[in-house]
Design an enzyme around this catalytic site. Sequence first.
Site, PDB file in Angstrom:
ATOM      1  N   GLU A 185      50.484  88.693 -13.642  1.00  0.00           N
ATOM      2  CA  GLU A 185      49.385  88.661 -14.611  1.00  0.00           C
ATOM      3  C   GLU A 185      48.621  87.335 -14.557  1.00  0.00           C
ATOM      4  O   GLU A 185      47.396  87.325 -14.606  1.00  0.00           O
ATOM      5  CB  GLU A 185      49.903  88.943 -16.019  1.00  0.00           C
ATOM      6  CG  GLU A 185      50.404  90.375 -16.201  1.00  0.00           C
ATOM      7  CD  GLU A 185      49.361  91.446 -15.849  1.00  0.00           C
ATOM      8  OE1 GLU A 185      48.154  91.176 -15.961  1.00  0.00           O
ATOM      9  OE2 GLU A 185      49.758  92.544 -15.441  1.00  0.00           O
ATOM     10  N   HIS A 300      46.600 100.101  -9.024  1.00  0.00           N
ATOM     11  CA  HIS A 300      48.049  99.904  -8.883  1.00  0.00           C
ATOM     12  C   HIS A 300      48.621 100.777  -7.767  1.00  0.00           C
ATOM     13  O   HIS A 300      49.744 100.555  -7.326  1.00  0.00           O
ATOM     14  CB  HIS A 300      48.774 100.237 -10.185  1.00  0.00           C
ATOM     15  CG  HIS A 300      48.355  99.409 -11.344  1.00  0.00           C
ATOM     16  ND1 HIS A 300      47.308  99.766 -12.158  1.00  0.00           N
ATOM     17  CD2 HIS A 300      48.823  98.233 -11.827  1.00  0.00           C
ATOM     18  CE1 HIS A 300      47.168  98.851 -13.105  1.00  0.00           C
ATOM     19  NE2 HIS A 300      48.066  97.909 -12.930  1.00  0.00           N
TER      20      HIS A 300
END
Length: 378
Positions: A185, A300
């Site tokens: 992140e 993803h």
Amino acid sequence: MSLSSVAPSVSTDTTVAYHHQPSHGIIPAELIDKVKNYYEHKGHTHIADDLSRQTHQQGHTRAQRTIRQASRDVPSLLPDGQTVKVYSARNTERLRLKLMRSSSTVSSDKSVNEAYDGSKATYDFLKKRYNWRSVDNHKMPLYSTVHYDRNYCNAFWDGDEMVYGDGDGKFFNRFTKSIDVAGHEMGHGVTQERCGIAVSRDGKPTGVDYEKEAGGINEGLSDILGIQIKQNALGLTSAQSDWLIGSEIIAEYKGKKYALRSMANPGTGFVDHPYLGTDSQVWRYSDYLTRAQTDEVDPHDSSGIVNKAFWHASMKLGGNSWEKAGRVYFETMPLIKFDETFGGIADKTIATAQKLFGQGSAEEAAIIESWKIVEVKL
Ligand SMILES: [Zn+2]
């Protein structure tokens, strides 16, 4: 080329630098929907409602951030520029509600300590391996909020801090549990600061888009940084690493372990999970093209192409991933365009390998081979 010479000249005002960056969770909405469906089916509507809200949460977080930044205190940096703070949202949606930890003094709260360690590991890795100071290279303080919302099944970088949910406890554990999730992140923050410079009109970074091929590249760059941060923190070489992202996030089910993604074998992070099904990552460019004909491919999923290429090059070159393959990718970041393609990043990593290690070098050969493995045309 020295590492510092490619550092972008950016404003220290992060509200400007991050203005266009939406929050990207570590897991796709599709997976949260599966968990939501389970609770709906079981009649646990309050949990289903919590999960439903999460998939519509992006705009809310942006709005909240604007409010918070208006009254934000100016952080005091430590002499080495390292400031790590962890707050608790106390299971509300309020970021930085209660300060829980700001020093090496350990808390009694596991999530707090894991978030602290994740930020520190990210800071230490970037500084030690790439001479890059914090997420923005301007010693930006690393803040995290844990215990965000109720049953919150994700973690994200909101543009200037980390936010972690506790998971629902049945399918997902607390999202602080995997150090590479923190690294992934905050890696989005590095991408935002370091990519898209070459093509932006004013020379300021624009980051990388979050759709089409660029989306997969954006996600892949975060997994690539995340896995290096994990390997560095655990002291593992490429050969010793499990190359798994989020191996502690999906709860064990009947004694079986799962991970969110496998960089060595994309599409096998979790297989035949009774409720979550099977990891839908692709790693062959041809498979991506087939899927893209009928659907927008989730970043993803398409990140598997970049992940597999990075894994292959790292394994081929041996030693620690950041010494060769990782360095090639980090140095390539300022060349990556906002709407980059897989063919584009392939060409650019090869050019960087040539520049850093020489034409005809083993490093260049490994990078070329890695893109051939995933069927990206050079
Ligand atoms: Zn991500």
